[in-house]
Design a protein around this motif. Sequence first.
Motif, mmCIF file in Angstrom:
data_model
loop_
_atom_site.group_PDB
_atom_site.id
_atom_site.type_symbol
_atom_site.label_atom_id
_atom_site.label_comp_id
_atom_site.label_asym_id
_atom_site.label_seq_id
_atom_site.Cartn_x
_atom_site.Cartn_y
_atom_site.Cartn_z
ATOM 1 N N ARG A 18 49.847 44.203 37.727
ATOM 2 C CA ARG A 18 48.843 43.405 38.434
ATOM 3 C C ARG A 18 47.930 44.246 39.304
ATOM 4 O O ARG A 18 46.777 43.899 39.534
ATOM 5 C CB ARG A 18 49.535 42.332 39.283
ATOM 6 N N SER A 19 48.435 45.362 39.831
ATOM 7 C CA SER A 19 47.616 46.172 40.742
ATOM 8 C C SER A 19 46.677 47.115 39.989
ATOM 9 O O SER A 19 45.738 47.650 40.569
ATOM 10 C CB SER A 19 48.523 47.000 41.655
ATOM 11 N N ASP B 129 53.901 44.565 42.247
ATOM 12 C CA ASP B 129 52.556 44.446 41.676
ATOM 13 C C ASP B 129 52.251 45.602 40.727
ATOM 14 O O ASP B 129 51.662 45.410 39.658
ATOM 15 C CB ASP B 129 51.504 44.406 42.789
ATOM 16 N N PRO C 97 41.751 36.682 35.453
ATOM 17 C CA PRO C 97 40.692 36.211 36.354
ATOM 18 C C PRO C 97 41.039 36.524 37.798
ATOM 19 O O PRO C 97 42.205 36.657 38.165
ATOM 20 C CB PRO C 97 40.662 34.699 36.102
ATOM 21 N N THR C 98 39.999 36.655 38.597
ATOM 22 C CA THR C 98 40.228 36.830 40.035
ATOM 23 C C THR C 98 40.680 35.508 40.630
ATOM 24 O O THR C 98 40.365 34.430 40.133
ATOM 25 C CB THR C 98 38.950 37.286 40.738
ATOM 26 N N LYS C 99 41.431 35.613 41.717
ATOM 27 C CA LYS C 99 41.957 34.420 42.371
ATOM 28 C C LYS C 99 40.809 33.592 42.937
ATOM 29 O O LYS C 99 39.951 34.095 43.640
ATOM 30 C CB LYS C 99 42.913 34.812 43.499
ATOM 31 N N THR C 100 40.807 32.300 42.587
ATOM 32 C CA THR C 100 39.775 31.414 43.113
ATOM 33 C C THR C 100 40.249 30.748 44.394
ATOM 34 O O THR C 100 41.428 30.515 44.581
ATOM 35 C CB THR C 100 39.420 30.326 42.087
ATOM 36 N N SER C 101 39.328 30.472 45.261
ATOM 37 C CA SER C 101 39.660 29.863 46.543
ATOM 38 C C SER C 101 40.068 28.410 46.364
ATOM 39 O O SER C 101 39.460 27.669 45.593
ATOM 40 C CB SER C 101 38.469 29.951 47.492
ATOM 41 N N SER D 295 40.803 39.568 30.190
ATOM 42 C CA SER D 295 41.187 40.167 31.473
ATOM 43 C C SER D 295 41.631 39.062 32.408
ATOM 44 O O SER D 295 41.226 37.903 32.264
ATOM 45 C CB SER D 295 40.015 40.946 32.084
ATOM 46 N N SER E 81 39.653 33.015 51.807
ATOM 47 C CA SER E 81 39.307 34.330 51.271
ATOM 48 C C SER E 81 40.078 35.449 51.954
ATOM 49 O O SER E 81 40.227 36.540 51.407
ATOM 50 C CB SER E 81 37.804 34.571 51.430
#
Length: 956
Positions: free
Chosen positions: A723-724, A718, A406-410, A404, A638
């Motif tokens: 992506r969405s 998106d 990954p979520t966006k990292t800061s 899957s 964030s």
Amino acid sequence: MSARVGHILVLIMFIQISITSSQKNSDLVALQALKHAWQGTPLSWNDGSDPCTGGWVGITCTNSRVTSIILSSTGLIGPLPGDIGEFTELVVLDLSYNTGLTGSLTEAIGNLAKLTNLILVGCKFNGPIPSSIGNLERLRYLSLNSNGFTGSIPASIGMLKNLYWLDLSDNQLTGTIPVSDGITPGLDMLTRTKHFHLGDNQLSGEIPLGLFNSNMTLFHLLFDHNRLTGEIPSTLGLVQSLEVVRLDSNSLSGDVPSNINNLTNVTEMYLSNNLLTGLIPNLTGMNRLNYLDLSNNSFSESDIPSWFSTLEALTTLKMHYTNLAGELPATLFSFPQLQNVDLSNNRINGSLDISPNPSRQLELVDLRTNRISDFRQRRQYTIGLILVDNPICMESGVTNAFCSLPTKTSAAYSTPWNNCTPPSCGSDLVASPNCQCAHPFVGLFSFKAPSFSTVTNATIYDSLHNLLMSFFKNASLPVDSLSLSNPSRNLEDYLVLRLQVFPSGQPNFNRTGIIGVAFALSNQSFKPAKTDFNTYTFNAENYNFFSDLETGVAKSNTSSTGIIIGSAIGGCVLVVLLVLAGMYALRQKGRAEKAVQHNQPFAQWDSTSASGSVPQLKGAKSFTFEELRKYTNNFSESSQIGAGGYGNVYKGSLPNGQLIAIKRARQGSTQGGLEFKTELELLSRVHHKNVVGLIGFCFDQGEQMLVYEFIVNGTLKDSLSGRSGIRLDWMRRLKIALGAARGLQYLHDLADPPIIHRDIKTNNILLDQRLVAKVADFGLSKPISDANRTHVTTQVKGTMGYMDPEYYMTQQLTEKSDVYSFGVVMLELITARNPIEKGRYIVREVKQMMDKNKELYNLHEILDPTIGLSNQLKGLEKFVDLSLRCVDEKGTQRPGMGEIVKELESIMTFVGLNPGSEPSSSAGYEGAGQDFSHPYSNDSLFAYSGGFLPPNLHPK
């Protein structure tokens, strides 16, 4: 006889003194001319003293002659007059970061025969670069970057045999790169030059074979983001001193030269986003290479090259869309400095084996959309591994994290506090790392070829911080501390960092301090070239907090005779002088008021009055900077939801709970105040359920921000890309097309004044919580007045792939230009493909593949698989017919938006949908001959890929 000789010597001395006095007077006259041409000169220029003895800020003299004029970041406004050519002893001229300096660069610049440094970074000069610049034989630094220069590169620059630094980047230069032919000079003659920075322009044609030779000593070759075509010349391999090569984002084609691996000193090489073919180049022996990007080319299918296991200095390897095939060697991941590997969208197969001891710095391995069938996990890794769209993730029941996205990292970083408690500063003051409240000098570093890819490594930025502080201290500049923050990669893949420099001993810099700091950065005196950061440019914001009054003390004449004579003469002409002074003062006041009105149109804004300077807004609220900072948690990482050419976009929340999207301009893309005010007045008049609503704006503390309603489901791009996570079936896509068409129809027919959007694309169509389409982003929009109802002649701007070729070639913008873009969006709706993908243009692909005698026009192969089954696509043929009418090459043959809306409503009725049932989630509804090559011809698919990339309200 001896007496006669003595008389002659006295006469010669008298003549020399007269000449020196005349030259000195000419400098004074020229300085007076500059003072009259410019608004905002230092107050010390008004005290009547001798510039060389009276302490004129920014002026340095040697033997009573002006030898340097350094006025960087001092708020100058006006043109550069031809009187500048009178400073025949001038060695340094730096006017950088004065965005009020406009107009063309005078030919008289060529008279400055002793000039070594000509630095005009970040101004607003335009027009052609004068060929007389080739007369400056002593010139070492030529920095004209980040202006608006047009025309071709003067061939005469090739005469500058002592040139060390050539930077013409970030302008609008066109034409080919000049080389010598035995009669005219060219850039190939610059054998001592270490830096060729020509990126971010519109240069075209082939890179000449004769440009490079073995006598050159170049370090940095930056030709990225232009329109260059043809092959990479094999002579490039002769310049073995090269350390950085950027040829990315052009339209270069053919094979990469086989001798490219002669460049064994190269540490960064970017060849991405071109049309290169043939085999993947052999880079064996390039053992210093640490950043390599070959992505988005059309290489032949190639096995994993053997040099994958030998380039042990690599920190970054990017080769997505390069037709790589075969199994990856485990040794690749053990390189000690490796941070980022992106080999997505290739044909890599077999088993993935990551070394049991991978690089400790390794953060991301992106292998999505390949053919990997197995992953050998020797231990638990903390690496961000992406294997989405590989056979290993398509097996039933697979739930591995690497299957899957990954979520966006800061990527947040800010220089830490220096063992102190940050104070609470006033609204116009900022707390320094030493916890002192002050007005910092602020600007953006753009590092064009850093050796690393990560933007999260605090150690790297701490190192840069220490280097900068040491430099400022050693240069005896009045700097107490500095802060680095907000690291990010911009659209050109440059690393961008925000720099704040705080004054020492007082809350404000004086002009001398600002000039010293700005000159150190514009003149490249600070050199991080031996660190990870490499070459950079710096763009500063205007500094409006000078603490000194710079008052000068007028010289008094102690001679009583002089006083008597002066009084007598003064008494005779006093009345005349008073009249002339009054007339001059009124004239200067008018010019000053006009300049202030243009650059600070809200300066006299009193919301309780009916002042003519008040923007004529309909319902848009004015927010302070502090309010928006509070609503976004201090613009935290964030809160950031996107980025574009304009700047960053942040999600915020008003006190009443309403969600907002705040588009914050970055320094360098900021409009002039008058243009920002005009755009606000335009946007505040736009109210329609299919157009994103403007809530307000901020024009405070040098910030320009637009506040929109927050649209929860992001962009249509998106959703089409997956992506969405929203699945768009055929019925939903029809409703979205109709909603977007209605929004455009409103702009064309019902808005006051009518508006041409100029940048319609799936990134600028947003979907709310009920999937209602909303047209967004009016950064390039043009109002249509009665005087130009048929068309607007304007500089070509837009996004390649969606751009109307007729507009591109004629520069005449019409409503039908939006229609063309909308037609491309319609084709993207059914294919989910990018308009230009791997060198193929979606309009041409559809036209070549379609067969009206077959089901669904024979478009099965390019239809988006998630759109639905074939028997569910009723009306698709009518939809395709309409879209192809929209992308007709002749604007007169395209339908208007009103006709498009009616036809889409007809299609919806045909498939059994009610075209009037679209739900609304927002209130407010008004109304029921230049030589251009065709932008989408086979030889120029990416002809505009290096041009203006407009901002997006939401992330791509």
